[in-house]
Design a protein around this motif. Structure first.
Motif: not given
Lengths: 515, 202
Positions: A276-289
């Protein structure tokens, strides 16, 4: 002499530690042993390291432990009356924000009648159903000889796993919401080229409201894979076989990583793999964890059909009840007390405060001291074990920490780049840590530092048994509190990152049931 | 800061028993003796080496017990059982662990965390007890069947757990050994000296 020696060893080994257990969470709780089809065994989360897959995260949930290659005629289908889920918490509250739900179906060919053969003299033949999963050669292109058909659907659920908004994940080629699961590796006469056959069951998918990196598509695969875990605790804790005189070739708890046998190397599991694209798992807004874990649930009630059939051996009813849970490896196997193992399997990360004592005051280091204290090994003395709380329940601040909420999940920082397979360290990110008087300090400049490895996610090649032994003995604790924290404990079964496929689904093809 | 663990021998047994039960739950099969042989023996491969007869004899004894139906054999099926066996079969004619700990306490090197029983066979011993002092010195006392076996046990531990050699001293007196393990951040030389001197008076 050799067999006698091992025979004696068996007696002690059978009661020492999880000597005969097989992976990070195989058959780890009493109740789940009754339901192997929904027994989660290992869970991997890592930034994809296949070429040209930057920006993707691979999630692999393994189920159905201890599959022998010869396990016919039924082999190892998933439970059609269960649901298998991968949960994502991307805001640190230990509650799922996204759930990928897999629901399987099992059917016979021929519209449910199964493949039948004409048996008897010409003119009075009877059509009789075959007792096997296939009646001839099966390939990806020709499944006409395949008698048992296993398929699955996938839903993406946003919000609560039971009350959230569910949308189907569909095949990028054609839009179907039903995916085929390959037969297990019956043998080379039935499936001549299992690698190619299995690869044909890797599907490009469309994930709702998810825009993948340009020119790429998310992928899914569900099927049998070679067991990726390695363990040899038996010899380590097999007191009789301890090599006191140098003449007995058994594993040394402080010896080389690759000295012993991997007792589960010939077995298989069933993998649910999703990229899955990481961007579709993260909350957004720059959060990467984010944190992730896998569960399996069954209906609360099961009534056995007294006149059972293939399609309805039982009748299921009631709400879904979670019976298996797996995030960080080895937690339920060697950290949670046996009285709470089934409770843990039914629990959710948001409630993990109830299990905190097992982490803050763990028993495993005490047992290791009990075993090796005569040689000078000492368990850590820093209670509560905040170093273990960091490793297992909160993540490491600045690396993959998700806040103060105590929750057992695999945490990953998707902003830290993946390490190519060829240069991965089997000890994961351990070499990034410098032991100090105040505790382990992350220093990315350390030689061999592989920050993309466990505990920043978990990859197939991370030797988490060796890592876990060292961490529980205080590798991350202040040096003064953990006098044996720097000892290189090993189980002797080596996990070589390079021994795995370097492309999705990463875990290797299973062994055939017949050569 | 060190906090003395309150794990007693009995709770250690409980821990072991809990893990023993865990194994029962895991219930996976162990490979046959033939297939259990290491695929790669690495540094442990010592082709042509001759096994210590005492070790071989001990293993044979354990094998015989494993094949018998008596209660002693049954007790060996757990760490707790193993330790119980070791506690009930302590050697005679050598310095007792209790006397060592008493002497250490008198010398100002009291074990405050423990003492608790350790598995002795790891050190080739018959019986071992250990713990830690208030300043974090690890103390283990092992009783052997003979002075020669004590020397052999010391050598075996120094070989197998060589990573600890820099912070650990093993003193042999008769058929008893005193193992003193310092900490990477504090060698605890003075405590070791006091303990060794006290041991020498016995």
């Amino acid at each position: 002499m050799r067999s006698r020696l091992i025979g004696g060893a068996l007696l002690l080994a059978a009661a020492a530690l999880p000597t005969q257990s097989s992976a990070s969470s195989h058959r780890e709780a009493p109740f789940i042993t009754e339901m192997p089809k929904v027994d989660g065994t290992d869970f991997y989360v890592f930034n994809s390291y296949e070429n040209n897959r930057a920006g993707y995260v691979t999630l692999i949930a393994n189920y159905v432990p201890l599959q022998a290659a010869y396990g016919g005629p039924n082999y190892f289908s998933m439970d059609p009356d269960a649901i298998y889920e991968i949960h994502i918490d991307n805001n640190g509250d230990a509650v799922e924000d996204l759930t990928f739900q897999f629901d399987f179906d099992l059917a016979l060919a021929g519209g449910g009648a199964g493949i039948k053969l004409g048996v008897g003299p010409a003119g009075s033949q009877k059509m009789v159903g075959i007792p096997f999963a296939a009646v001839g050669a099966v390939t990806a292109a020709d499944t006409s000889k395949q008698n048992v058909l296993e398929t699955y659907g996938i839903k993406l659920i946003k919000g609560d796993r039971r009350t959230g908004t569910a949308t189907a994940i569909t095949n990028a080629a054609g839009g179907s919401a039903t995916f085929k699961k390959p037969l297990d590796n019956i043998g080379t006469k039935t499936i001549a080229n299992y690698g190619a056959y299995a690869a044909a069951h890797i599907f490009n998918v469309n994930i709702p409201d998810c825009t993948p990196p340009a020119g790429t598509t998310p992928r899914v695969f569900v099927g049998q894979r070679a067991e990726g875990f390695a363990v040899n605790l038996g010899q380590i804790f097999d007191l009789v076989n301890l090599d006191l005189d140098g003449a007995t070739p058994q594993a040394n708890p402080l010896g080389p990583q690759d000295q012993g046998a991997n007792v589960i190397g010939s077995l298989s599991v069933t993998s649910i793999a999703l990229e899955v694209p990481a961007a579709c798992l993260n909350a957004g807004g720059g959060d990467t964890i984010f944190g992730a874990w896998t569960t399996a649930s069954v209906r609360q009630a099961r009534v056995i059909n007294p006149t059972g059939s293939f399609t309805q051996p039982s009748r299921e009813g009631g709400p879904w009840v979670q019976v298996s849970r797996l995030g960080m490896p080895l937690v339920n196997e060697v950290v949670i007390g046996i009285a709470d193992k089934d409770k843990f399997n039914g629990s959710e990360p948001k409630d993990d405060g109830q299990f905190a004592d097992y982490v803050t005051n763990p028993t495993l280091p005490e047992v290791l001291e009990l075993l090796f204290g005569a040689a000078g090994v000492m368990a850590p003395n820093n209670f509560p074990r905040t170093d273990l709380v960091t490793a297992f329940l909160t993540g490491i601040t600045g690396v993959n920490g998700t806040g103060a909420t105590l929750a057992e999940m695999v945490r990953i920082n998707t902003a830290l780049p993946a390490t190519p397979a060829a240069t991965q360290q089997s000890l994961g990110a351990a070499l990034c840590v410098t032991r100090t008087a105040t505790g382990g300090m992350v220093n990315p400049a350390n030689p061999g530092c592989d920050v993309a490895g466990f505990p920043n996610g978990r990859r197939p090649g991370d030797d988490i048994t060796d890592l876990a032994l060292r961490v529980v003995m205080g590798y991350l604790a202040p040096t003064g509190d953990a006098p044996s924290g720097g000892l290189p404990f090993v189980d002797g079964a080596f996990l070589a990152p390079a021994s795995f496929q370097s492309a999705f689904p990463y875990l290797n093809n299973p062994r055939p049931g017949a050569p | 800061m060190n906090h003395p663990r309150r794990l007693t021998v009995s709770s250690a047994f409980a821990s072991a028993l809990a893990l023993a039960a865990l194994v029962s739950a895991s219930g996976c099969k162990r490979e046959s003796s033939a297939s259990a042989a290491p695929a790669t023996t690495g540094a442990a491969a010592t082709t042509g080496a001759v096994a210590d007869p005492a070790h071989v004899a001990a293993v044979e004894t354990l094998d015989r017990m494993a094949e018998s139906d008596d209660s002693a054999a049954a007790s060996m099926r757990s760490i707790a059982g193993r330790m119980q066996y070791e506690a009930e079969h302590r050697p005679t004619g050598t310095i007792k662990a209790e006397d060592v700990f008493a002497a250490l306490a008198k010398a100002g090197v009291a074990v405050t965390d423990g003492p608790r029983q350790y598995v002795a066979v790891v050190a080739g011993a018959e019986y071992c007890v250990g713990g830690q002092t208030a300043d974090g010195l690890g103390v283990a006392v092992c009783e052997y069947a003979s002075a020669d076996k004590a020397k052999a046990g010391k050598a075996a531990v120094e070989k197998r757990f060589a990573q600890l050699n820099g912070v650990r001293d093993i003193v042999v007196r008769g058929a008893t050994t005193l193992t003193l393990t310092g900490r990477p951040d504090a060698p605890l030389a003075s405590s070791k000296q006091l303990a060794s001197a006290a041991f020498a008076t016995l």
